[in-house]
Structure formats: C-alpha cells, structure tokens
Scaffold this motif. Structure first.
Motif, PDB file in Angstrom:
ATOM      1  N   GLN A  85      70.016  68.044  -5.020  1.00  0.00           N
ATOM      2  CA  GLN A  85      70.591  68.279  -6.337  1.00  0.00           C
ATOM      3  C   GLN A  85      70.100  69.595  -6.933  1.00  0.00           C
ATOM      4  O   GLN A  85      69.045  70.120  -6.567  1.00  0.00           O
ATOM      5  CB  GLN A  85      70.174  67.151  -7.296  1.00  0.00           C
TER       6      GLN A  85
ATOM      7  N   THR B  63      71.897  57.704  -9.779  1.00  0.00           N
ATOM      8  CA  THR B  63      70.957  58.827  -9.814  1.00  0.00           C
ATOM      9  C   THR B  63      69.738  58.498 -10.663  1.00  0.00           C
ATOM     10  O   THR B  63      68.604  58.804 -10.286  1.00  0.00           O
ATOM     11  CB  THR B  63      71.663  60.086 -10.345  1.00  0.00           C
TER      12      THR B  63
ATOM     13  N   THR C 266      65.633  62.135  -3.089  1.00  0.00           N
ATOM     14  CA  THR C 266      66.328  63.085  -3.951  1.00  0.00           C
ATOM     15  C   THR C 266      65.491  64.359  -4.031  1.00  0.00           C
ATOM     16  O   THR C 266      64.283  64.301  -4.278  1.00  0.00           O
ATOM     17  CB  THR C 266      66.532  62.507  -5.361  1.00  0.00           C
TER      18      THR C 266
ATOM     19  N   HIS D 217      75.182  66.211 -14.383  1.00  0.00           N
ATOM     20  CA  HIS D 217      76.570  65.788 -14.178  1.00  0.00           C
ATOM     21  C   HIS D 217      76.635  64.337 -13.704  1.00  0.00           C
ATOM     22  O   HIS D 217      77.382  63.525 -14.263  1.00  0.00           O
ATOM     23  CB  HIS D 217      77.244  66.691 -13.150  1.00  0.00           C
ATOM     24  N   PHE D 218      75.874  64.001 -12.664  1.00  0.00           N
ATOM     25  CA  PHE D 218      75.942  62.653 -12.110  1.00  0.00           C
ATOM     26  C   PHE D 218      75.380  61.625 -13.086  1.00  0.00           C
ATOM     27  O   PHE D 218      75.908  60.506 -13.189  1.00  0.00           O
ATOM     28  CB  PHE D 218      75.214  62.587 -10.773  1.00  0.00           C
ATOM     29  N   ARG D 219      74.338  61.963 -13.814  1.00  0.00           N
ATOM     30  CA  ARG D 219      73.784  61.011 -14.772  1.00  0.00           C
ATOM     31  C   ARG D 219      74.798  60.684 -15.858  1.00  0.00           C
ATOM     32  O   ARG D 219      74.945  59.516 -16.256  1.00  0.00           O
ATOM     33  CB  ARG D 219      72.500  61.558 -15.386  1.00  0.00           C
TER      34      ARG D 219
ATOM     35  N   ALA E  78      78.161  60.954 -15.684  1.00  0.00           N
ATOM     36  CA  ALA E  78      79.289  60.200 -15.115  1.00  0.00           C
ATOM     37  C   ALA E  78      78.896  58.769 -14.793  1.00  0.00           C
ATOM     38  O   ALA E  78      79.662  57.817 -15.055  1.00  0.00           O
ATOM     39  CB  ALA E  78      79.805  60.911 -13.865  1.00  0.00           C
ATOM     40  N   GLU E  79      77.721  58.587 -14.228  1.00  0.00           N
ATOM     41  CA  GLU E  79      77.287  57.249 -13.836  1.00  0.00           C
ATOM     42  C   GLU E  79      76.911  56.397 -15.048  1.00  0.00           C
ATOM     43  O   GLU E  79      77.091  55.178 -15.031  1.00  0.00           O
ATOM     44  CB  GLU E  79      76.117  57.358 -12.867  1.00  0.00           C
TER      45      GLU E  79
ATOM     46  N   ARG F 133      74.988  65.894  -0.075  1.00  0.00           N
ATOM     47  CA  ARG F 133      74.370  64.667   0.423  1.00  0.00           C
ATOM     48  C   ARG F 133      74.399  64.706   1.941  1.00  0.00           C
ATOM     49  O   ARG F 133      75.376  65.136   2.535  1.00  0.00           O
ATOM     50  CB  ARG F 133      75.138  63.445  -0.094  1.00  0.00           C
TER      51      ARG F 133
ATOM     52  N   SER G 274      73.681  69.517 -11.404  1.00  0.00           N
ATOM     53  CA  SER G 274      74.313  68.368 -10.755  1.00  0.00           C
ATOM     54  C   SER G 274      73.633  67.061 -11.151  1.00  0.00           C
ATOM     55  O   SER G 274      74.289  66.024 -11.277  1.00  0.00           O
ATOM     56  CB  SER G 274      74.321  68.537  -9.234  1.00  0.00           C
TER      57      SER G 274
END
Length: 240
Positions: free
Chosen positions: A69, A89, A43, A76-78, A80-81, A54, A73
């Motif tokens: 990243q 992430t 990462t 955002h991913f943290r 959502a996940e 990616r 971002s």
C-alpha cells in the motif's frame, strides 16, 4: 530456536522492501487463531510506486498474502470498506504485529485502525434497513417453498449470510466474508450474551437434512428485533 511466523514475515519484508515505511502482520496468525491452511497476511506501506498492489507467494513453506500500500491507497480502502461495513484493511493493520516502523506510521496507523474497529460502522439508514429486511423475508419465503433438496441448501446458505448481515449491521457491528462473518457473529454473541452464531449454524445443518424449521425460527427471531418481515409496501427506486 526455530523462526516464528513474525520472524519469517519480518525477514521477508526486509528482503523485498528495504525502503518500506512500515509493515504489519495481521490475519489469523496475528490473532492467535491460525489453522493448518492459514497464510501470512502482510501489509506493507511504501512511499509510492510500485504500490498499491496485491501479491500471493510462498516463503519458507508459508503461503503469503502481500498487501502493498501507499498512504493514499490505505486511506482509499479504509473509506470504501468502512462504507461497506467490511473493514478488511483496518483489521489487517489494527489487529496486527508491527514488523517494521521506519517513520512512526506503523504505530500511528495501527492505533487509528484499532480505534476505527472499536467504534463500529455507521448506523444503517432506514432505506438500508428496509432493503435488508425485504431481502431476508424474500429468502425465507424461498426456503419455505423449496421442493428440491439442492435448491433448499443453496437458499439456506444465502439466508444464513443475509440474516447474519442484517443482525450485525442493524446493531452497528462489522460484517465480513466467509469465516470472518462467522467470527463477527461470535464476537457479537460474546459481547451481548446471545447465541445467534450457533443457532444459525445449527439451522444450516438442519436445512442440509431437509428440516427448515430451526432456520426459520432463528431468522424470524432476528427479524423481530428489527421491525419484522417486510414484503407489502416495500419499494426501491431505480437510478435517476
């Protein structure tokens, strides 16, 4: 001395991203559990474009997965996940070797993600729990009624995943996909002194041989911990 995977990953980052804010090596290699087909999960944190993206590549005989990243971002991913209870992430950063840390964000984000992982996901709502119980019950009935061996195997695989998801999420434990779901089961068992990872896997082996009883037994054991089977009375409202 031959270059280590950490050296190889760091050299790749320095060559391709000389202005990176931070970079981490995560995944199986960082955890000390690599296999013959493991890749380098790297990462990279940039200040802005071309992140996020990616990319898969090969570097010095290693397959590499690059997760490039920005600060936005990563957030955002943290988020959502975390909502999906699959913290990909957070795992890649929170369970990692720091390859580069130009501004302190490497260590800061690693600590934040590690803390997020240790805290676990949010508790299932009653609606979510009922939906999961219903899904496992439905698959269990499908397994009992399956006459075709191939259909039985496919249903058994779906039931393995749904039961593992139910067990883990009902106990505020993270889930994952593929091997990571099995690894989360193993971590759950180790922490609680249980043996669901093995018994669910043994159940799948038995299903492959035509015997559904071992899988049925372990699924019913999991259901008993969260309120039992659910069919009659279940209702799921559609979107407004």
């Amino acid at each position: 001395m031959p270059a280590t995977p950490i050296d190889i990953a760091r050299n790749l980052v320095l060559a391709r991203f000389p202005r990176a804010r931070a970079a981490w090596l995560g995944g199986s290699v960082a955890l000390g559990t690599p296999t013959a087909t493991s890749d380098l999960d790297i990462t990279v944190l940039l200040a802005g474009p071309p992140a996020p993206y990616r990319e898969s590549l090969r570097h010095e005989s290693w397959p590499v997965e690059l997760f490039v990243q920005s600060g936005e971002s990563v957030t955002h991913f943290r988020v959502a996940e975390r909502a999906a209870r699959r913290p990909a992430t957070a795992r890649l950063i929170g369970q990692s070797h720091i390859l580069l840390d130009a501004d302190g964000s490497g260590e800061r984000l690693r600590q934040e993600c590690a803390r997020e992982l240790s805290e676990g996901p949010q508790r299932l709502s009653e609606k979510e729990l009922r939906a999961r119980r219903y899904g496992v019950t439905d698959l269990l009935d499908d397994l009992a009624g399956a006459q075709d061996a191939n259909e039985r195997l496919v249903v058994g695989a779906a039931l393995w995943q749904a039961t593992a998801d139910l067990l883990l999420t009902a106990n505020r434990h993270w889930i994952g996909g593929g091997k990571w779901l099995h690894r989360e089961l193993a971590a759950f068992d180790q922490a609680g002194g249980t043996d669901f990872g093995r018994t669910l896997a043994d159940g799948m082996r038995a299903v492959a041989l035509g015997d559904v009883d071992p899988m049925t037994a372990v699924v019913l054991e999991v259901l008993s911990q969260v309120g039992g089977r659910l069919f009659e009375g279940f209702r799921a409202d559609g979107p407004a």
